[in-house]
Design a protein around this motif. Structure first.
Motif, PDB file in Angstrom:
ATOM      1  N   ALA A  63      18.030  -8.639  60.504  1.00 36.25           N
ATOM      2  CA  ALA A  63      16.371  -8.613  61.611  1.00 36.25           C
ATOM      3  C   ALA A  63      15.779  -9.571  61.179  1.00 36.25           C
ATOM      4  O   ALA A  63      15.143 -10.364  61.557  1.00 36.25           O
ATOM      5  CB  ALA A  63      15.679  -7.154  61.832  1.00 36.25           C
ATOM      6  N   THR A 100      15.084   2.961  63.198  1.00 34.44           N
ATOM      7  CA  THR A 100      16.313   1.885  63.810  1.00 34.44           C
ATOM      8  C   THR A 100      17.514   3.790  64.479  1.00 34.44           C
ATOM      9  O   THR A 100      17.237   4.652  63.278  1.00 34.44           O
ATOM     10  CB  THR A 100      16.770   0.352  63.566  1.00 34.44           C
ATOM     11  N   ILE A 114      13.458  -1.205  65.066  1.00 34.16           N
ATOM     12  CA  ILE A 114      14.825  -2.451  65.178  1.00 34.16           C
ATOM     13  C   ILE A 114      15.317  -1.582  66.441  1.00 34.16           C
ATOM     14  O   ILE A 114      16.116  -0.473  65.984  1.00 34.16           O
ATOM     15  CB  ILE A 114      15.355  -2.360  63.586  1.00 34.16           C
ATOM     16  N   MET A 168      21.255  -9.223  68.059  1.00 36.00           N
ATOM     17  CA  MET A 168      21.930 -10.041  66.842  1.00 36.00           C
ATOM     18  C   MET A 168      23.387  -9.632  66.863  1.00 36.00           C
ATOM     19  O   MET A 168      23.863 -10.651  66.323  1.00 36.00           O
ATOM     20  CB  MET A 168      22.119  -8.573  65.644  1.00 36.00           C
ATOM     21  N   LEU A 181      29.586  -9.054  61.843  1.00 37.98           N
ATOM     22  CA  LEU A 181      28.768  -8.009  61.696  1.00 37.98           C
ATOM     23  C   LEU A 181      29.685  -7.223  60.546  1.00 37.98           C
ATOM     24  O   LEU A 181      28.941  -6.414  59.508  1.00 37.98           O
ATOM     25  CB  LEU A 181      28.029  -7.357  62.279  1.00 37.98           C
ATOM     26  N   ASP A 208      17.206  -5.034  69.562  1.00 40.62           N
ATOM     27  CA  ASP A 208      17.396  -6.318  68.830  1.00 40.62           C
ATOM     28  C   ASP A 208      18.966  -6.137  68.594  1.00 40.62           C
ATOM     29  O   ASP A 208      19.457  -7.170  68.056  1.00 40.62           O
ATOM     30  CB  ASP A 208      16.503  -5.412  67.626  1.00 40.62           C
ATOM     31  N   VAL A 209      18.680  -5.100  68.676  1.00 41.30           N
ATOM     32  CA  VAL A 209      20.680  -4.397  67.675  1.00 41.30           C
ATOM     33  C   VAL A 209      21.587  -5.483  69.151  1.00 41.30           C
ATOM     34  O   VAL A 209      22.426  -6.329  68.299  1.00 41.30           O
ATOM     35  CB  VAL A 209      21.404  -3.357  67.504  1.00 41.30           C
ATOM     36  N   LEU A 232      24.890   1.371  64.760  1.00 37.93           N
ATOM     37  CA  LEU A 232      25.525   1.628  62.929  1.00 37.93           C
ATOM     38  C   LEU A 232      26.127   2.160  61.887  1.00 37.93           C
ATOM     39  O   LEU A 232      26.534   2.078  60.981  1.00 37.93           O
ATOM     40  CB  LEU A 232      24.249   1.994  62.237  1.00 37.93           C
ATOM     41  N   GLN A 237      17.329  -0.687  70.119  1.00 41.43           N
ATOM     42  CA  GLN A 237      18.431  -1.587  70.677  1.00 41.43           C
ATOM     43  C   GLN A 237      18.378  -3.042  71.307  1.00 41.43           C
ATOM     44  O   GLN A 237      19.847  -3.078  70.920  1.00 41.43           O
ATOM     45  CB  GLN A 237      18.837  -0.537  71.606  1.00 41.43           C
ATOM     46  N   ILE A 257      21.303  -3.595  58.510  1.00 43.35           N
ATOM     47  CA  ILE A 257      20.896  -5.229  59.676  1.00 43.35           C
ATOM     48  C   ILE A 257      19.195  -4.921  58.739  1.00 43.35           C
ATOM     49  O   ILE A 257      19.080  -5.987  59.501  1.00 43.35           O
ATOM     50  CB  ILE A 257      20.831  -2.981  60.352  1.00 43.35           C
TER      51      ILE A 257
END
Length: 352
Positions: free
Chosen positions: A320, A113, A7, A15, A24, A11-12, A118, A9, A316
């Motif tokens: 995802a 990740t 997962i 998100m 979040l 992807d985050v 996080l 950067q 997370i």
């Protein structure tokens, strides 16, 4: 063959774009509140203390590992580095990290990740949980000593549990202080600069999030403050580094996220074990026992524990999954002959 879930950067970032910062943070606060409550009820296991290396030879900071295990479910391991010169010397965040989830039965690497966002979000969420349990319910003025990366998610987390009217900030770096209002403008709050003694006197809730060197604290004076002041001190990451005056700590109910870590490298280095109050897990599991303390001085000595990272990684990974993000890759070695480590599947390697 089961692959490892990366997962990254991108992807985050995706998100965050889809669900938004507030959603979040709220998920993280809910997960940590539930996790600390279950720990206080004996349903979850406590994390061991983190361990690692303190740099010597002129480069300050630490590199540490933080493991947590939920038997039968999984093991989470975070490697984290605190490097206070990173921003000016390398154009990198002060806190860097990587978080892995390992299958508890096989030892297989399930997911990997980045830990920068996080760590920041779960630290803000932990302070939000402590604040929701210990601060005066009418708290509206928030003070921040230190306006770096962590301060953004501290204020964001508090905004989800308090009706904030005014934010008072101070940083020894004028550029960090001037730029803070821009970094948190998504919250729509009134942010003002103030001296540390003014912040202490006027705040209902105060957060200290600094890179003060070992032995150079405190970063806030021991002076007049509101009777119900609640403080989240989150800067602990080295033995000898403290942010709060010892006298203030001794007048307060001091709540910790991990007693052993707090005594070794938190604000509680300045206290005896008998002077330390309940853990955050105990407060969450038995809130009636500390209800009266909302009218007096309280401190959350936040050293950051691996169970928070475990719960944050759950959040997370759940997001995802919902959003179909991440990449599955054959990262681990899988020899065709399990007794021959050279029998890896794939192109025939060159001789040598």
């Amino acid at each position: 063959m089961e692959n490892t879930w990366l997962i990254g950067q991108d992807d985050v970032a995706r998100m965050l774009h889809i669900v938004g910062r507030d959603a979040l943070m709220r998920r993280m606060i809910s997960a940590l509140d539930k996790g600390f409550t279950e720990l206080g009820q004996g349903v979850r296991s406590e994390s061991p203390m983190r361990t690692g290396f303190t740099r010597t030879g002129g480069v300050p900071g630490v590199i540490e590992t933080m493991p947590h295990r939920e038997p039968g479910l999984g093991v989470t391991v975070k490697t984290v580095a605190y490097s206070p010169w990173n921003i000016t010397a390398h154009r990198l965040p002060t806190i860097l990290g990587t978080i892995a989830r390992i299958d508890d039965d096989t030892g297989r690497l399930i997911a990997l990740t980045d830990g920068v966002l996080l760590t920041a979000v779960r630290t803000g969420a932990a302070s939000a949980v402590a604040t929701s349990r210990l601060a005066h319910p009418g708290s509206r003025t928030v003070g921040l000593i230190g306006t770096g990366c962590q301060a953004v998610t501290q204020l964001h987390g508090l905004s989800q549990v308090l009706d904030i009217g005014t934010v008072l900030v101070h940083d020894i770096d004028p550029e960090h202080e001037r730029g803070f209002a821009r970094r948190v403008d998504f919250l729509g709050l009134d942010v003002r600069s103030a001296r540390p003694e003014e912040i202490l006197a006027e705040a209902d809730v105060l957060c200290t999030a600094t890179s003060v060197p070992v032995g150079a604290g405190p970063v806030v004076p021991d002076g007049a403050h509101r009777p119900h002041l609640h403080i989240n001190s989150i800067g602990a990451d080295e033995m000898g580094k403290t942010e709060l005056p010892a006298g203030l700590l001794r007048r307060a109910l001091v709540c910790v996220d991990h007693r052993g870590q707090a005594l070794r490298e938190g604000e509680c280095q300045q206290l005896t074990e008998a002077e330390i109050g309940p853990s955050l897990a105990q407060v969450c599991a038995r809130p009636e026992e500390v209800a009266g303390f909302r009218e007096r001085l309280t401190v959350f000595d936040s050293t950051g524990v691996a169970s928070e990272d475990h719960l944050a990684l759950d959040v997370i990974m759940e997001l995802a999954t919902e959003l179909e993000l991440g990449t599955k890759v054959p990262l681990e070695g899988r020899p065709e002959d399990l007794l021959d480590p050279y029998s890896l599947a794939g192109p025939t390697p060159a001789h040598g």
